[in-house]
Scaffold this active site. Structure first.
Site, PDB file in Angstrom:
ATOM      1  N   GLY B 187       5.387   3.846  -0.571  1.00  0.00           N
ATOM      2  CA  GLY B 187       4.056   3.710  -1.146  1.00  0.00           C
ATOM      3  C   GLY B 187       3.962   4.503  -2.429  1.00  0.00           C
ATOM      4  O   GLY B 187       4.974   4.753  -3.088  1.00  0.00           O
ATOM      5  N   VAL B 191       0.061   9.409  -2.123  1.00  0.00           N
ATOM      6  CA  VAL B 191       0.049   9.355  -0.655  1.00  0.00           C
ATOM      7  C   VAL B 191       1.330   9.966  -0.105  1.00  0.00           C
ATOM      8  O   VAL B 191       1.331  10.573   0.963  1.00  0.00           O
ATOM      9  CB  VAL B 191      -0.139   7.906  -0.149  1.00  0.00           C
ATOM     10  CG1 VAL B 191      -0.188   7.880   1.375  1.00  0.00           C
ATOM     11  CG2 VAL B 191      -1.416   7.316  -0.718  1.00  0.00           C
ATOM     12  N   GLY B 192       2.428   9.851  -0.857  1.00  0.00           N
ATOM     13  CA  GLY B 192       3.675  10.498  -0.470  1.00  0.00           C
ATOM     14  C   GLY B 192       3.473  11.997  -0.270  1.00  0.00           C
ATOM     15  O   GLY B 192       3.986  12.581   0.694  1.00  0.00           O
ATOM     16  N   GLU B 209       9.861   6.657  -0.253  1.00  0.00           N
ATOM     17  CA  GLU B 209      10.229   5.678  -1.278  1.00  0.00           C
ATOM     18  C   GLU B 209       8.965   5.440  -2.094  1.00  0.00           C
ATOM     19  O   GLU B 209       8.033   4.759  -1.644  1.00  0.00           O
ATOM     20  CB  GLU B 209      10.723   4.385  -0.622  1.00  0.00           C
ATOM     21  CG  GLU B 209      11.996   4.547   0.199  1.00  0.00           C
ATOM     22  CD  GLU B 209      13.262   4.543  -0.652  1.00  0.00           C
ATOM     23  OE1 GLU B 209      13.167   4.318  -1.871  1.00  0.00           O
ATOM     24  OE2 GLU B 209      14.360   4.775  -0.093  1.00  0.00           O
ATOM     25  N   CYS B 243       8.266  -2.150  -6.911  1.00  0.00           N
ATOM     26  CA  CYS B 243       8.489  -0.778  -7.350  1.00  0.00           C
ATOM     27  C   CYS B 243       9.647  -0.669  -8.338  1.00  0.00           C
ATOM     28  O   CYS B 243       9.696   0.269  -9.125  1.00  0.00           O
ATOM     29  CB  CYS B 243       8.725   0.136  -6.148  1.00  0.00           C
ATOM     30  SG  CYS B 243       9.951  -0.486  -5.003  1.00  0.00           S
TER      31      CYS B 243
END
Lengths: 468, 468
Positions: B187, B191-192, B209, B243
């Site tokens: 994501g 948020v990571g 990731e 991504c």
């Protein structure tokens, strides 16, 4: 931020590419080797002053291990650094596909006090080998070694790329506010959480080498005297202040009856009738730690030892029996020369006991029977595992060393150190031409082109019989 | 804690050893294969409903690439699972020293919305292969795919060992309060950080990731039309919501003049004169994401495309010029079908531009001159690298896929996924006897013993000439 300028300077050095060539890294590692040789006497004196470490113990657990890691790394660095070419599919058959080992950049290594040379320098070896710039923070608790490392090490290493920072708890918190590209921490789980939380703000990858209560199961089929020596050695080395020491023994009541006299004999063999007079037995590092360990003695019943001396920070090699699960000695990692014995009825009971607790850094099993060893290995989970000995698994550079769960995350030693501090960067170098090979994938999409695309990129399932 | 019971149930299953045998894992993986086959039509329809993913793109990127990972894993699982025996020193010469591949336990996989099947199932394949129990949380943004996973997947997998949890932001926060043994998150970076901070409380290892503002350097020596096609393909696939898509182009003013007509031509080749009518061009997943992209269009000047349709959530394949490095479109990950071009004088300027920013998921470099490609590779740092193409490096299961710095930590694909979800447990199995060998290390310590111990266990430096 007091360390911002330092971190920034090291980052500039890294970006300049100075640490990339193999010759540079080899030169730094060889300089580290000279530090270990030329400052050996200073290291022996500093560790003796800090915690009365017997010189023999320093030689084998601090200096020799560092030298082995250094030599192993120097012997293999060329091979480890090479690009690793990988298997390709049809579409990339004519291309170059490989894994490039890139440094992370500026890494931080925080060392603990119990093996202040080994546990700072062995990660450092991997970090340098992988091409990083490094900030090292030795433990402030072992003051003499801290001073030695802070004053002497920078004379051997390139000051553009390596720095030693002396810092207490406050300053370390400030240090952690900086952005590092990797953080390697050895210490307690509670501080490990703090480090990882700080790392999360910058999305910095971490290795945490933490602690735990390492169980030591002794089965009924074993050579009791050998077991007693190997367990006593592992427990009382460095006066018990070892993250991989056996923390408590699990055995049957019958085995306990045999083990106690055998342990008594081993302790006397090692340290004489009065261990306090032995030059080969260490002391607790500080008053605070001494109080903590002393309090744990109020558990069960003292079968061997139990004497203490506050002024000397001496705690005798001690064995406790009749210990209950909720006794103080079973609530935390002991990190001192106390070995509690808890009785269990069977190997399955031992396994259940172990699995009901946090996963340890290492699990020990003593048994002449292979099936028993394998049963415990298969049905438990731990950082590492050693059968019929203690601590020795750490002396093999090719075995990865690390915890799981509360005992840590990540691993190192040997090649694992190099890989810990390397970013494995995938690289695909294609031709500028050969465009017709690419056209099946472009829009406008045609369903009939899918099989072609599939054939060019797929991995087929091999027939099961070919796998045998 | 709404998920405590679920996590606890899965942990009990893991402790029971159910997921350990290879046959069990193979059966689960084959069931996953059947899900991909039998539900293929449902997957195509769900992704089409969620974001008008063209069937061809879905087949290729969601299903085909997943199946490759599955086959690669099934082909090699027994080999990956084997104990790895390692080199030993003199002292341990007669012992067994090996790395045991243990599962972590109960793992959590959080999937994103852009490739909702692939980016959830590829980690799942590795997690199952490694013997873990798994909780899967598909993205709540792609509602049809979420429903398909939540309702379809459990009928294929063993409910004792895996579960699909449908959760929005609130519930995911509650989910993260539980103790997992590994967390795999795909994501955005913001948020990571939240995920890693939550993981830090439990000392849970993570793979993140994340995103990347992937630079794409186009040198002056290249086949402009080929470059235009390859870059356009990578940028506009999935309407730019990948991504690894090239986020912005760096090139000289002269190259830009050649690139623009070439890009215009490629876009027309792919999607026709009005891409909104092409069945091969996707849409933006939701209104919020659409608004964000529409705002980014205000950077620089539209050279190609620029049309939008809010009701359709359509944004035309767009190229922007006269973009300033400080414009938002260069700061953020675009994640849409907009390609800004930034002018640089030469390769060195391009490298400096790249190095002064957060490290991306992938660096792209286009040049007919190998030296240029290699220079960019050597002088930058990124998750991965691809020369003279876009996206294709992820079609190789043999290349590790992962970020560095802001673009992530950890890696997966192929064996790397298995290794990600495996705890490499260092094991040493010694003999109960041969006590004479051990006696050398016991107290009372002596110089003589030290000499022998060092010879028996220390790794020696090999001669430099024997390394050649």
């Amino acid at each position: 931020s007091p360390h911002a300028e330092l971190v920034s300077r090291l980052r500039a050095a890294w970006l300049s590419g100075k640490t990339r060539p193999m010759e540079y890294r080899v030169a730094q590692l060889e300089a580290l080797g000279r530090f270990l040789d030329e400052k050996k006497q200073d290291i022996l004196e500093a560790t003796a002053a800090d915690m009365r470490k017997p010189p023999f113990e320093v030689e084998v657990s601090e200096l020799s291990i560092c030298r082995s890691e250094l030599n192993h790394t120097l012997n293999n660095l060329g091979a480890w650094m090479k690009d690793k070419h990988v298997e390709k599919n049809w579409a990339t058959q004519l291309d170059s596909a490989f894994i490039r080992k890139d440094p992370y950049g500026v890494v931080l290594i925080i060392g603990p006090w119990n093996y202040p040379i080994n546990l700072l320098l062995v990660p450092l070896i991997g970090a340098i080998a992988a091409g990083n710039c490094v900030v090292m923070k030795p433990s402030e608790i072992t003051r003499n070694v801290e001073r030695l490392v802070a004053e002497m090490l920078p004379r051997y290493l390139d000051e553009d790329c390596f720095a030693v920072v002396t810092a207490g708890v406050e300053e370390t918190t400030r240090l952690l506010e900086n952005k590092f590209d990797y953080i390697f921490f050895t210490g307690s789980p509670s501080v490990g959480r703090i480090v990882m939380t700080a790392a999360a703000k910058h999305l910095t990858p971490v290795t945490l080498e933490l602690g735990g209560k390492n169980p030591c199961y002794v089965s009924d089929s074993c050579n009791v005297q050998n077991v007693a020596r190997r367990v006593a050695w592992g427990r009382f080395f460095n006066a018990g202040q070892t993250c991989v020491a056996p923390d408590y023994v699990l055995c049957s009541a019958e085995m306990q009856e045999k083990l106690l006299p055998a342990l008594r004999e081993a302790i006397t063999e090692f340290y004489g009738p009065n261990p306090r007079e032995s030059p080969d037995f260490g002391r607790i590092v500080g008053d605070r730690q001494f109080q903590r360990v002393q309090a744990l003695l109020h558990s069960g019943h003292t079968a061997i030892g139990g004497q203490t001396d506050t002024e000397e920070r001496y705690i005798a090699p001690t064995v406790l029996v009749e210990v209950q699960q909720n006794d103080p000695v079973m609530q935390e990692e002991i990190f001192g020369p106390i070995l509690p014995i808890l009785t269990v009825a069977s190997v399955d009971d031992a396994i259940a006991f172990i699995n009901a607790r946090e996963r340890p850094l290492v699990l020990y099993v003593f048994s002449s029977r292979k099936e028993v060893v394998n049963r415990v290995l298969e049905r438990t989970s731990s950082g590492g595992f050693c059968a019929n000995d203690t601590i020795m698994h750490m002396t093999i550079p090719s075995l990865p060393f690390g915890g799981i769960g509360q005992s840590g995350l990540g691993r190192y030693h040997g090649r694992s150190s190099f890989e810990t501090f390397s970013h494995q960067r995938s690289a695909l170098l294609r031709g500028a031409g050969r465009e017709t090979l690419n056209t099946p994938r472009y829009p406008p999409y045609a369903p009939h082109r899918l099989p072609l695309l599939r054939a060019a990129t797929e991995t087929k399932r091999r027939a099961a019989c070919l796998l045998l | 804690n709404p998920y405590a019971e679920l996590v606890s149930r899965l942990r009990a299953t893991w402790l029971s050893g159910k997921t350990r045998p290879m046959e069990y894992r193979v059966a689960q993986l084959e069931a996953l294969g059947r899900f991909l086959d039998e539900k293929q039509q449902d997957i195509l329809e769900a992704t089409a409903a969620d974001m008008r993913k063209p069937f061809f793109e879905c087949e290729f990127s969601e299903i085909l690439l997943c199946k490759n990972e599955l086959h690669e894993t099934l082909n090699n699982l027994s080999h990956w699972m084997k104990d790895e025996h390692v080199d030993k020193n003199l002292v341990t010469r007669l012992d067994l020293a090996f790395i045991r591949k243990d599962p972590y336990g109960v793992v959590l996989i959080i999937g994103p919305w852009n490739c909702p099947i692939h980016l959830l199932l590829v980690p799942l394949i590795g997690a199952i292969a490694a013997g873990n129990c798994v909780i899967i949380k598909p993205s709540e943004i792609t509602k049809n795919s979420e429903t398909l996973m939540a309702e379809g997947l459990p009928s294929y997998l063993d409910k004792d060992c895996s579960a699909v949890v449908a959760a929005g932001v609130e519930e995911t926060t509650r989910l993260l309060e539980n103790k997992f043994d590994y967390i795999f998150f795909t994501g955005i970076s913001a948020v990571g950080r939240i995920v890693m901070t939550a993981a830090a409380k439990q000392l849970t290892p993570v793979t993140l990731e994340l995103g990347g503002k992937n630079p794409c350097y186009v040198s002056d020596s290249c086949d402009v039309q080929n470059v235009a096609r390859r870059v356009a393909w990578g940028r506009f696939f999935n309407a730019g919501q990948i991504c690894m898509a090239p986020n912005y182009v760096l090139c000289s003013a002269e190259m830009q003049d050649k690139l623009l007509p070439a890009l215009r031509k490629a876009i027309t080749e792919f999607y026709g004169p009005n891409p909104q009518e092409s069945p091969d061009f996707g849409r933006i997943v939701g209104d919020k994401q659409f608004q964000r992209l529409q705002t980014l269009l205000r950077s620089g000047r539209v050279a190609i495309g620029g049309q939008t349709d809010e009701e359709d959530r359509y944004i035309a394949p767009t190229v922007l010029v006269d973009v300033q490095p400080s414009d938002p479109i260069i700061h953020e990950e675009v994640f849409g079908p907009i390609l800004p071009i930034v002018i640089v004088a030469n390769m060195d300027e391009a490298i400096d531009f790249i190095n002064s920013r957060e490290r991306p998921l992938v660096v792209y470099a286009f040049s007919s001159d190998d030296k240029v490609v290699n220079q960019v590779l050597e002088r930058t740092s990124s998750g991965g690298f691809c020369g003279n193409d876009t996206l294709m490096h992820v079609t190789l299961t043999s290349l590790p896929f992962g970020g560095i710095g802001n673009s992530g930590l950890g890696m997966h694909h192929g064996k790397f996924t298995f290794d990600t979800f495996t705890h490499h447990r260092g094991c040493l199995h010694r003999s109960m006897g041969r006590e004479a060998l051990h006696a050398l290390r016991y107290p009372p310590y002596s110089q003589q013993k030290l000499g022998i111990v060092r010879v028996a266990s220390e790794v020696k430096r090999k001669d430099a000439c024997t390394l050649l």
